[in-house]
Design a protein around this motif. Structure first.
Motif, PDB file in Angstrom:
ATOM      1  N   ASP A   6       0.814  -1.212   0.000  1.00 21.88           N
ATOM      2  CA  ASP A   6       0.000   0.000   0.000  1.00 21.88           C
ATOM      3  C   ASP A   6       0.850   1.265   0.000  1.00 21.88           C
ATOM      4  OD1 ASP A   6       0.982  -0.526   2.472  1.00 21.88           O
ATOM      5  OD2 ASP A   6      -0.909  -0.270   3.550  1.00 21.88           O
ATOM      6  N   SER A   7       1.957   1.280   0.764  1.00 20.28           N
ATOM      7  CA  SER A   7       2.775   2.492   0.872  1.00 20.28           C
ATOM      8  C   SER A   7       4.020   2.466  -0.001  1.00 20.28           C
ATOM      9  CB  SER A   7       3.195   2.704   2.329  1.00 20.28           C
ATOM     10  OG  SER A   7       4.062   1.666   2.756  1.00 20.28           O
ATOM     11  N   GLY A   8       4.456   1.269  -0.422  1.00 23.27           N
ATOM     12  CA  GLY A   8       5.677   1.169  -1.214  1.00 23.27           C
ATOM     13  C   GLY A   8       6.941   1.130  -0.383  1.00 23.27           C
ATOM     14  N   SER A   9       6.838   1.075   0.957  1.00 17.17           N
ATOM     15  CA  SER A   9       8.017   0.986   1.811  1.00 17.17           C
ATOM     16  C   SER A   9       8.712  -0.359   1.595  1.00 17.17           C
ATOM     17  CB  SER A   9       7.626   1.139   3.279  1.00 17.17           C
ATOM     18  OG  SER A   9       7.111   2.430   3.526  1.00 17.17           O
ATOM     19  N   VAL A  10      10.065  -0.313   1.544  1.00 18.20           N
ATOM     20  CA  VAL A  10      10.847  -1.504   1.237  1.00 18.20           C
ATOM     21  C   VAL A  10      11.920  -1.690   2.296  1.00 18.20           C
ATOM     22  CG1 VAL A  10      12.278  -2.671  -0.488  1.00 18.20           C
ATOM     23  CG2 VAL A  10      10.465  -1.112  -1.220  1.00 18.20           C
ATOM     24  N   ASP A  11      12.064  -2.937   2.748  1.00 18.15           N
ATOM     25  CA  ASP A  11      13.187  -3.339   3.590  1.00 18.15           C
ATOM     26  C   ASP A  11      14.005  -4.363   2.810  1.00 18.15           C
ATOM     27  OD1 ASP A  11      12.292  -1.744   5.620  1.00 18.15           O
ATOM     28  OD2 ASP A  11      11.315  -3.357   6.739  1.00 18.15           O
ATOM     29  N   VAL A  12      15.252  -3.997   2.488  1.00 18.40           N
ATOM     30  CA  VAL A  12      16.149  -4.893   1.756  1.00 18.40           C
ATOM     31  C   VAL A  12      17.101  -5.503   2.780  1.00 18.40           C
ATOM     32  CG1 VAL A  12      17.845  -5.084  -0.088  1.00 18.40           C
ATOM     33  CG2 VAL A  12      15.953  -3.449  -0.296  1.00 18.40           C
ATOM     34  N   SER A  13      16.931  -6.787   3.034  1.00 16.42           N
ATOM     35  CA  SER A  13      17.753  -7.433   4.056  1.00 16.42           C
ATOM     36  C   SER A  13      19.213  -7.471   3.648  1.00 16.42           C
ATOM     37  CB  SER A  13      17.243  -8.848   4.332  1.00 16.42           C
ATOM     38  OG  SER A  13      17.245  -9.620   3.135  1.00 16.42           O
ATOM     39  N   SER A  14      19.494  -7.684   2.372  1.00 21.11           N
ATOM     40  CA  SER A  14      20.881  -7.683   1.898  1.00 21.11           C
ATOM     41  C   SER A  14      20.894  -7.406   0.409  1.00 21.11           C
ATOM     42  CB  SER A  14      21.565  -9.026   2.192  1.00 21.11           C
ATOM     43  OG  SER A  14      20.940 -10.074   1.463  1.00 21.11           O
ATOM     44  N   ALA A  15      21.971  -6.782  -0.012  1.00 26.13           N
ATOM     45  CA  ALA A  15      22.162  -6.507  -1.440  1.00 26.13           C
ATOM     46  C   ALA A  15      23.654  -6.504  -1.724  1.00 26.13           C
ATOM     47  CB  ALA A  15      21.538  -5.175  -1.834  1.00 26.13           C
ATOM     48  N   LEU A  16      23.994  -6.895  -2.923  1.00 28.57           N
ATOM     49  CA  LEU A  16      25.395  -6.956  -3.338  1.00 28.57           C
ATOM     50  C   LEU A  16      25.538  -6.309  -4.705  1.00 28.57           C
ATOM     51  CD1 LEU A  16      28.341  -7.992  -3.212  1.00 28.57           C
ATOM     52  CD2 LEU A  16      27.500 -10.151  -4.193  1.00 28.57           C
ATOM     53  N   ILE A  17      26.438  -5.323  -4.784  1.00 34.59           N
ATOM     54  CA  ILE A  17      26.775  -4.684  -6.061  1.00 34.59           C
ATOM     55  C   ILE A  17      28.239  -5.000  -6.355  1.00 34.59           C
ATOM     56  CG2 ILE A  17      26.907  -2.524  -7.345  1.00 34.59           C
ATOM     57  CD1 ILE A  17      24.840  -1.369  -5.424  1.00 34.59           C
ATOM     58  N   ASP A  18      28.483  -5.618  -7.493  1.00 32.01           N
ATOM     59  CA  ASP A  18      29.838  -6.039  -7.853  1.00 32.01           C
ATOM     60  C   ASP A  18      30.196  -5.445  -9.214  1.00 32.01           C
ATOM     61  OD1 ASP A  18      32.179  -7.641  -7.246  1.00 32.01           O
ATOM     62  OD2 ASP A  18      31.581  -8.869  -8.966  1.00 32.01           O
ATOM     63  N   ALA A  19      31.296  -4.666  -9.253  1.00 36.84           N
ATOM     64  CA  ALA A  19      31.756  -4.031 -10.497  1.00 36.84           C
ATOM     65  C   ALA A  19      33.109  -4.624 -10.891  1.00 36.84           C
ATOM     66  CB  ALA A  19      31.867  -2.528 -10.318  1.00 36.84           C
ATOM     67  N   ARG A  20      33.248  -5.028 -12.161  1.00 41.77           N
ATOM     68  CA  ARG A  20      34.484  -5.635 -12.653  1.00 41.77           C
ATOM     69  C   ARG A  20      34.896  -4.969 -13.959  1.00 41.77           C
ATOM     70  NH1 ARG A  20      36.691  -8.928  -8.633  1.00 41.77           N
ATOM     71  NH2 ARG A  20      34.909  -9.652  -7.373  1.00 41.77           N
ATOM     72  N   ASP A  21      36.242  -5.052 -14.217  1.00 44.27           N
ATOM     73  CA  ASP A  21      36.805  -4.490 -15.456  1.00 44.27           C
ATOM     74  C   ASP A  21      36.358  -3.044 -15.651  1.00 44.27           C
ATOM     75  OD1 ASP A  21      38.009  -6.935 -16.000  1.00 44.27           O
ATOM     76  OD2 ASP A  21      36.231  -7.683 -17.065  1.00 44.27           O
ATOM     77  N   VAL A  22      36.437  -2.287 -14.601  1.00 41.67           N
ATOM     78  CA  VAL A  22      35.939  -0.912 -14.616  1.00 41.67           C
ATOM     79  C   VAL A  22      37.004   0.021 -15.190  1.00 41.67           C
ATOM     80  CG1 VAL A  22      35.151   1.008 -13.191  1.00 41.67           C
ATOM     81  CG2 VAL A  22      34.395  -1.327 -12.674  1.00 41.67           C
ATOM     82  N   THR A  23      36.542   0.921 -16.028  1.00 44.28           N
ATOM     83  CA  THR A  23      37.382   2.007 -16.532  1.00 44.28           C
ATOM     84  C   THR A  23      36.734   3.325 -16.151  1.00 44.28           C
ATOM     85  OG1 THR A  23      38.175   0.703 -18.404  1.00 44.28           O
ATOM     86  CG2 THR A  23      38.364   3.097 -18.577  1.00 44.28           C
ATOM     87  N   LEU A  24      37.527   4.195 -15.509  1.00 41.02           N
ATOM     88  CA  LEU A  24      37.056   5.521 -15.128  1.00 41.02           C
ATOM     89  C   LEU A  24      37.982   6.554 -15.746  1.00 41.02           C
ATOM     90  CD1 LEU A  24      36.427   4.827 -11.346  1.00 41.02           C
ATOM     91  CD2 LEU A  24      34.651   5.309 -13.025  1.00 41.02           C
ATOM     92  N   ARG A  25      37.395   7.590 -16.320  1.00 39.55           N
ATOM     93  CA  ARG A  25      38.243   8.613 -16.931  1.00 39.55           C
ATOM     94  C   ARG A  25      37.516   9.955 -16.953  1.00 39.55           C
ATOM     95  NH1 ARG A  25      36.525   9.666 -22.116  1.00 39.55           N
ATOM     96  NH2 ARG A  25      35.113   8.101 -23.029  1.00 39.55           N
ATOM     97  N   ASP A  26      38.325  10.981 -16.864  1.00 41.42           N
ATOM     98  CA  ASP A  26      37.850  12.329 -17.149  1.00 41.42           C
ATOM     99  C   ASP A  26      38.973  13.042 -17.884  1.00 41.42           C
ATOM    100  OD1 ASP A  26      39.727  13.048 -15.270  1.00 41.42           O
ATOM    101  OD2 ASP A  26      38.288  13.816 -13.810  1.00 41.42           O
ATOM    102  N   SER A  27      38.947  14.365 -17.920  1.00 42.37           N
ATOM    103  CA  SER A  27      39.942  15.089 -18.718  1.00 42.37           C
ATOM    104  C   SER A  27      41.334  15.036 -18.102  1.00 42.37           C
ATOM    105  CB  SER A  27      39.511  16.550 -18.892  1.00 42.37           C
ATOM    106  OG  SER A  27      39.331  17.152 -17.619  1.00 42.37           O
ATOM    107  N   ASN A  28      41.409  14.629 -16.809  1.00 37.20           N
ATOM    108  CA  ASN A  28      42.706  14.680 -16.137  1.00 37.20           C
ATOM    109  C   ASN A  28      43.269  13.318 -15.763  1.00 37.20           C
ATOM    110  OD1 ASN A  28      42.709  17.549 -16.109  1.00 37.20           O
ATOM    111  ND2 ASN A  28      41.307  17.501 -14.348  1.00 37.20           N
ATOM    112  N   ALA A  29      42.446  12.294 -15.636  1.00 36.07           N
ATOM    113  CA  ALA A  29      42.944  11.016 -15.125  1.00 36.07           C
ATOM    114  C   ALA A  29      42.186   9.863 -15.761  1.00 36.07           C
ATOM    115  CB  ALA A  29      42.816  10.974 -13.613  1.00 36.07           C
ATOM    116  N   VAL A  30      42.824   8.695 -15.715  1.00 38.76           N
ATOM    117  CA  VAL A  30      42.228   7.461 -16.208  1.00 38.76           C
ATOM    118  C   VAL A  30      42.568   6.347 -15.228  1.00 38.76           C
ATOM    119  CG1 VAL A  30      42.170   5.746 -18.027  1.00 38.76           C
ATOM    120  CG2 VAL A  30      42.372   8.160 -18.619  1.00 38.76           C
ATOM    121  N   VAL A  31      41.554   5.558 -14.844  1.00 40.41           N
ATOM    122  CA  VAL A  31      41.737   4.368 -14.021  1.00 40.41           C
ATOM    123  C   VAL A  31      41.201   3.187 -14.813  1.00 40.41           C
ATOM    124  CG1 VAL A  31      41.125   3.195 -11.889  1.00 40.41           C
ATOM    125  CG2 VAL A  31      41.571   5.642 -11.869  1.00 40.41           C
ATOM    126  N   SER A  32      42.021   2.153 -14.976  1.00 37.09           N
ATOM    127  CA  SER A  32      41.626   1.008 -15.797  1.00 37.09           C
ATOM    128  C   SER A  32      41.690  -0.282 -14.988  1.00 37.09           C
ATOM    129  CB  SER A  32      42.533   0.889 -17.021  1.00 37.09           C
ATOM    130  OG  SER A  32      42.490   2.065 -17.801  1.00 37.09           O
TER     131      SER A  32
END
Length: 655
Positions: free
Chosen positions: A494-520
């Protein structure tokens, strides 16, 4: 003439006269006996004709309606009988045209119309205030019934498809206040209607919003004594052809099948609304075509929902029995070539199979299956999600039509779904203040849901695997593989309230870049515990989290809030793996990060941070062995203080 001849003539004439008188006397005596018989026949004939004349006058003469109809309709609000024309060629048999019988009680209003009827009447029953038809043959029967409604539920959308009944104008409302006392047996003067040996053809059956037009062969019997007793049956309706309309949309077409119904002698006063089904037993078998699912929109409008149904054709089958309102056994199935469900720009579509089965004993099993299923958005030309199957199932202990809807434990599964283009996420982000923009990628997902109608809660889990994900926020660009797994402990429907007991976010082979730096080739992993989402409340998000990162290089390279740190801290942080934890709380106008703890090698960080509107404040302690640095953030100003190990300033961000 000689005397002897005259004597002979006199004698002969006398004899002839005697014989003629004798003949006439015999004839007169014969006519006299026949006239008495004819008089008796004439008396009977005149009496019969008189009765017929009186009966036909009673059937057809009256100020506003025929005398007999006015006689039966003592209390027109409870029972009224009317007809246009009637005649009789035998006192106990009557031919009637355009008959209309209507009645009302505390719960129902109904009307029976008949174009032409031939009925045999028990004349003696009329003296007991009972119209008793011992035999009835009818053509062109129309039946209308509607339940009385409470004033609060008699909305325009609810009342619009109900059958109109002349004489009962306006919506069928329950009487306000306590009901009027029923007449005592000594006061009772209402007429009863008893119909037996009925056989006819019906052209219309209109019950509440279900409007049938077609050809039905009906047989059976019924009895109505207003405010005292009703019974029906055994009655049968065999559907030869026809269609059912709900509102302005056709629900079923080409109907064939039959319905048998029995109502034992019962008091019509106690049951209200659906409770009347506890009096009904019978069987049903029906097959029909489904022109489209659009007739279901009547029910979504009644509930104030914005859901809209559309789609292709289908087939309907129903076979089952009802015992005092309880359905068992039951076999119901609906198959539609393509159903479309639209809500606020979102569209789900696919072929639908729905079934409900109940054995002679035991619970009923419900199944709704769309396979394959697609999800689209008005802003997208192609599907944003494709699943091999969307399945929803439920088990119900008992289907009792006389009771409120039973509690249902519902199970839903979305299997082998794919999101071909993750740019659809941008549609979801339009209403958020985030500057994140997804540039590409795809994802696969599976989901499971369990919901309970009694508690109005749900739980489940979700797994999403993203490949080739690219996104940017301002000048910062991201690329890599991202997966998400979440276990929802509670979702309030009815209200849309959520309880998430556990969650996992996993990032792999990530590349980050802007005009000054790059992380690969970077990786990171975050877990949340006991996350709470509360729409409409001050604290929208409250989550405790832990993270493990390959290193802190992205934080040092791209964070605009990182102050100028001593070189030895830079080198330590950028080196090994980072473990961190904390608590995040966020609302519409604030973000709080508390109990922040991070460690990499010998370096550890503790602190708190708060942002409210444009105002920012934070206090951190960064330590490595015997050395420590205190960092204070105040809007755009940063102060770095070299402190000793023993110095422990309070780590609470200013309000």
């Amino acid at each position: 003439m000689p005397p002897r001849y005259l004597g002979f003539l006199k004698t002969t004439a006398a004899q002839a006269s005697t014989r003629v008188r004798s003949v006439f006397a015999n004839v007169r005596r014969g006519f006299s006996r026949r006239s008495r018989w004819m008089r008796r026949v004439a008396i009977v004939a005149v009496t019969f004709l008189g009765v017929e004349l009186a009966l036909n006058l009673a059937l057809n003469v009256g100020a506003s309606q025929a005398f007999l109809a006015r006689l039966i309709s003592v209390e027109p609000r409870s029972l009224r009988v009317d007809y246009r024309r009637a005649w009789s060629l035998w006192p106990a048999q009557v031919h009637v045209r355009n008959v209309r019988v209507r009645a009302s009680d505390a719960n129902l209003q109904w009307q029976v119309e008949v174009d032409e009827v031939r009925v045999s009447i028990d004349l003696k029953a009329l003296f007991r205030r009972e119209f008793h038809a011992t035999k009835l043959r009818a053509q062109g029967i129309g039946f209308r019934l509607r339940q009385k409604l409470d004033v609060r539920t008699a909305t325009e959308s609810r009342v619009a498809p109900l059958p109109p009944i002349p004489g009962f104008e306006g919506p069928p409302l329950r009487d306000a206040g306590p009901p009027a006392p029923d007449p005592t047996d000594a006061q009772y003067d209402l007429w009863s209607v008893r119909i037996e040996n009925m056989d006819g053809r019906a052209r219309q059956i209109w019950v509440d919003e279900f409007h049938f037009e077609g050809d039905v062969h009906v047989t059976g019997a019924f009895f109505v004594r207003p405010k005292r007793q009703v019974w029906m049956g055994p009655a049968n309706a065999t559907f030869l052809s026809g269609s059912v309309v709900v509102g302005k949309e056709k629900l079923l077409d080409g109907i064939s099948g039959s319905v048998d119904c029995t109502v034992p002698p019962s008091d019509p006063r106690p049951p209200a609304g659906m409770e009347a089904f506890q009096l009904i037993s019978g069987t049903v078998r029906a097959d029909a075509d489904i022109p489209s699912p659009r007739a279901l929109n009547y029910y979504t409008r009644r509930r104030g929902s914005s859901i809209v149904f559309d789609g292709g054709k289908g087939v309907f089958h129903l076979d089952g029995a009802l015992r005092s309102g309880v359905a068992h056994p039951l076999n119901l199935s609906v198959d539609i070539s393509e159903v479309k469900v639209q809500r606020e720009g979102w569209l789900a579509l696919g072929p639908l199979h729905f079934s409900a089965k109940t054995a002679a004993v035991g619970p009923s099993e419900w199944l709704a299956r769309i396979a394959p299923v697609e999800l689209r958005h008005a802003s997208e030309k192609s599907a944003i999600l494709r699943g091999s199957e969307l399945r929803m199932s439920a088990s119900v202990d008992e289907i009792d039509l006389a009771k409120a809807a039973p509690d249902i434990e519902l199970y839903g599964d979305l299997l082998a779904a794919r999101v071909p283009d993750l740019r659809v996420v941008n549609t979801l982000l339009l209403s958020s203040p985030s500057r994140l923009h997804v540039d590409g990628g795809s994802a696969s997902m599976d989901a499971h849901l369990e919901a309970n109608s009694r508690t109005n809660r749900a739980k489940g889990h979700l797994a999403v695997r993203g490949q080739g994900v690219t996104a940017h926020e301002g000048r910062l660009h991201f690329g890599g593989r991202v997966s998400l797994q979440a276990h929802v402990a509670s979702l309030l429907l009815d209200s849309g309230s959520v309880d998430v007991s556990s969650a996992l976010i996993d990032a792999r082979d990530v590349t980050l870049r802007d005009s000054n730096a790059v992380v690969s080739h970077w990786w990171g992993r975050m877990e949340t515990l006991d996350a709470k989402l509360r729409p409409g409340q001050r604290v929208l998000v409250d989550v405790t989290w832990t993270a493990k990162l390959q290193n802190a290089a992205p934080v040092l390279a791209f964070s605009k809030r990182t102050p100028s740190l001593p070189g030895w801290i830079d080198r330590v942080v950028a080196g090994g793996e980072v473990e961190a934890s904390g608590r995040l709380q966020a609302g519409k106008a604030f973000v709080t990060l508390s109990n922040l703890k991070a460690r990499t090698g010998l370096l550890s960080v503790e602190g708190d941070f708060r942002q409210r509107g444009k105002a920012k404040a934070g206090v951190f302690r960064v330590s490595a062995g015997p050395l420590a640095v205190g960092i204070e953030l105040e809007n755009d100003e940063t102060n770095v203080i070299l402190i000793g190990k023993a110095v422990e300033p309070p780590l609470v961000a200013s309000q």
